[in-house]
Design a protein around this motif. Sequence first.
Motif, PDB file in Angstrom:
ATOM      1  N   ALA A  51      37.674 -66.153 -28.491  1.00 42.52           N
ATOM      2  CA  ALA A  51      38.099 -66.363 -27.120  1.00 42.52           C
ATOM      3  C   ALA A  51      37.272 -65.468 -26.197  1.00 42.52           C
ATOM      4  N   ALA A  52      36.669 -66.070 -25.167  1.00 40.16           N
ATOM      5  CA  ALA A  52      35.784 -65.323 -24.274  1.00 40.16           C
ATOM      6  C   ALA A  52      36.578 -64.644 -23.161  1.00 40.16           C
ATOM      7  N   LYS A  53      36.126 -63.478 -22.782  1.00 44.03           N
ATOM      8  CA  LYS A  53      36.747 -62.747 -21.673  1.00 44.03           C
ATOM      9  C   LYS A  53      36.668 -63.582 -20.394  1.00 44.03           C
ATOM     10  N   GLY A  54      37.727 -63.560 -19.612  1.00 47.42           N
ATOM     11  CA  GLY A  54      37.741 -64.263 -18.339  1.00 47.42           C
ATOM     12  C   GLY A  54      37.886 -65.771 -18.444  1.00 47.42           C
ATOM     13  N   SER A  55      38.118 -66.300 -19.656  1.00 51.08           N
ATOM     14  CA  SER A  55      38.187 -67.748 -19.839  1.00 51.08           C
ATOM     15  C   SER A  55      39.622 -68.205 -20.054  1.00 51.08           C
ATOM     16  N   PHE A  56      39.788 -69.532 -20.102  1.00 54.36           N
ATOM     17  CA  PHE A  56      41.021 -70.141 -20.569  1.00 54.36           C
ATOM     18  C   PHE A  56      40.786 -70.501 -22.033  1.00 54.36           C
ATOM     19  N   PRO A  80      51.554 -60.174 -22.485  1.00 51.30           N
ATOM     20  CA  PRO A  80      51.173 -58.855 -21.961  1.00 51.30           C
ATOM     21  C   PRO A  80      51.458 -58.720 -20.459  1.00 51.30           C
ATOM     22  N   THR A  81      51.847 -57.515 -20.078  1.00 50.91           N
ATOM     23  CA  THR A  81      52.091 -57.229 -18.656  1.00 50.91           C
ATOM     24  C   THR A  81      50.929 -56.467 -18.028  1.00 50.91           C
ATOM     25  N   ASP A  82      50.131 -55.781 -18.881  1.00 49.37           N
ATOM     26  CA  ASP A  82      48.992 -55.051 -18.326  1.00 49.37           C
ATOM     27  C   ASP A  82      47.876 -56.004 -17.893  1.00 49.37           C
ATOM     28  N   HIS A  83      47.791 -57.158 -18.557  1.00 49.37           N
ATOM     29  CA  HIS A  83      46.848 -58.209 -18.182  1.00 49.37           C
ATOM     30  C   HIS A  83      47.624 -59.523 -18.139  1.00 49.37           C
ATOM     31  N   PRO A  84      48.347 -59.793 -17.052  1.00 49.07           N
ATOM     32  CA  PRO A  84      49.208 -60.986 -16.999  1.00 49.07           C
ATOM     33  C   PRO A  84      48.407 -62.278 -17.178  1.00 49.07           C
ATOM     34  N   LEU A  85      49.023 -63.235 -17.858  1.00 51.66           N
ATOM     35  CA  LEU A  85      48.438 -64.557 -18.041  1.00 51.66           C
ATOM     36  C   LEU A  85      49.174 -65.511 -17.112  1.00 51.66           C
ATOM     37  N   ALA A  86      48.531 -65.845 -15.988  1.00 55.54           N
ATOM     38  CA  ALA A  86      49.197 -66.637 -14.960  1.00 55.54           C
ATOM     39  C   ALA A  86      49.443 -68.076 -15.399  1.00 55.54           C
ATOM     40  N   SER A  87      48.567 -68.597 -16.274  1.00 55.44           N
ATOM     41  CA  SER A  87      48.702 -69.972 -16.744  1.00 55.44           C
ATOM     42  C   SER A  87      49.047 -69.969 -18.234  1.00 55.44           C
ATOM     43  N   VAL A  88      50.221 -70.488 -18.563  1.00 55.70           N
ATOM     44  CA  VAL A  88      50.668 -70.573 -19.959  1.00 55.70           C
ATOM     45  C   VAL A  88      51.305 -71.946 -20.161  1.00 55.70           C
ATOM     46  N   MET A  89      50.706 -72.755 -21.042  1.00 50.63           N
ATOM     47  CA  MET A  89      51.232 -74.105 -21.292  1.00 50.63           C
ATOM     48  C   MET A  89      51.314 -74.353 -22.793  1.00 50.63           C
ATOM     49  N   LEU A 142      49.153 -72.797 -27.831  1.00 52.45           N
ATOM     50  CA  LEU A 142      49.440 -72.366 -26.470  1.00 52.45           C
ATOM     51  C   LEU A 142      48.137 -72.280 -25.685  1.00 52.45           C
ATOM     52  N   SER A 143      48.103 -72.927 -24.517  1.00 53.54           N
ATOM     53  CA  SER A 143      46.949 -72.800 -23.631  1.00 53.54           C
ATOM     54  C   SER A 143      47.221 -71.650 -22.665  1.00 53.54           C
ATOM     55  N   VAL A 144      46.327 -70.666 -22.635  1.00 54.67           N
ATOM     56  CA  VAL A 144      46.546 -69.479 -21.801  1.00 54.67           C
ATOM     57  C   VAL A 144      45.312 -69.170 -20.963  1.00 54.67           C
ATOM     58  N   GLY A 145      45.528 -68.496 -19.846  1.00 56.06           N
ATOM     59  CA  GLY A 145      44.412 -68.078 -19.011  1.00 56.06           C
ATOM     60  C   GLY A 145      44.899 -67.427 -17.716  1.00 56.06           C
ATOM     61  N   GLN A 146      44.035 -66.843 -17.001  1.00 54.91           N
ATOM     62  CA  GLN A 146      42.731 -66.452 -17.517  1.00 54.91           C
ATOM     63  C   GLN A 146      42.885 -65.204 -18.359  1.00 54.91           C
ATOM     64  N   LEU A 147      42.068 -65.152 -19.421  1.00 54.19           N
ATOM     65  CA  LEU A 147      42.073 -63.958 -20.260  1.00 54.19           C
ATOM     66  C   LEU A 147      41.420 -62.814 -19.487  1.00 54.19           C
ATOM     67  N   GLN A 153      40.690 -56.988 -26.209  1.00 53.83           N
ATOM     68  CA  GLN A 153      41.706 -57.676 -26.980  1.00 53.83           C
ATOM     69  C   GLN A 153      42.961 -57.861 -26.149  1.00 53.83           C
ATOM     70  N   VAL A 154      43.792 -58.781 -26.590  1.00 55.14           N
ATOM     71  CA  VAL A 154      45.102 -59.001 -25.976  1.00 55.14           C
ATOM     72  C   VAL A 154      46.135 -58.868 -27.088  1.00 55.14           C
ATOM     73  N   VAL A 155      47.126 -58.011 -26.877  1.00 53.28           N
ATOM     74  CA  VAL A 155      48.159 -57.764 -27.879  1.00 53.28           C
ATOM     75  C   VAL A 155      49.431 -58.505 -27.489  1.00 53.28           C
ATOM     76  N   PHE A 156      49.946 -59.281 -28.415  1.00 57.12           N
ATOM     77  CA  PHE A 156      51.212 -59.981 -28.231  1.00 57.12           C
ATOM     78  C   PHE A 156      52.237 -59.372 -29.193  1.00 57.12           C
TER      79      PHE A 156
END
Length: 252
Positions: A51-56, A80-89, A142-147, A153-156
């Motif tokens: 998964a690329a940084k800044g991508s969906f 994550p709350t430190d890097h919120p994912l505004a789009s989650v489907m 799960l479709s997420v973005g923007q990373l 890394q993103v920790v769940f």
Amino acid sequence: MAKSSQQQPESSRTRRYARRLPLVGTLAAGGVLLLAGPAFAHVSVQPEGAAAKGSFATVNFKVPNERDDASTVKLEVTLPTDHPLASVMPQPVPGWKVSITKAKLPKPIEMEGEKITEAPSKITWTAEDKGVGPGQFQQFPLSVGQLPKDADQVVFKALQTYDDKQVVRWIEPTKEGAPEPENPAPVLKLTAAEADGHGAADGKSEAKDGGNTAATDASGSDTTARVLGAIGIVVGIVGVGFGVFAGRRRSV
């Protein structure tokens, strides 16, 4: 007589090797299973390192059932709350219902020229039937973005609930150079963003079509398990071949 005396030690050695083969094969197979087991043991997020940084991106939470007397009936993933994912489907998973919980952000973020004041904070899948039975696993796409663009890394954090009410908390952080904790949190590794920005563009299209990209079953851990399994098969074949050879030598 001389020929007979020469054959006797050789035949004896062959019988000893033949007797040892089952033990060697058992140890080899046991080693393969021991090494391959952890690949299926934990709740994980995939793809790892793709998964690329800044991508969906479309990610898959892979949930194996570690119990032989209960089924997994719920998965809760904290975003994550430190890097919120505004789009989650979420992609629909047959036999499961899904709900998304949103929370107000401590600091608004901007996405696609819009100011976002709240974002998904948790997603919950609940089984409508029997869930994930013993010896099975289930993937939850799960479709997420923007990373995030400024993180590696993103920790769940995930909670796995069984039908006997037991809850396994996959929330422990994994520290570099330290042994893996007993219940590690799923970690999505991120790669550098592509210079031409294709990663983000492709991800946006993926998010717009509802995240219906097919979930991939392959992962680095699964590949490792398959390779180790193949090694075990090769060891077994060699053992059988040696046993046949030993039998022929005894009949001579």
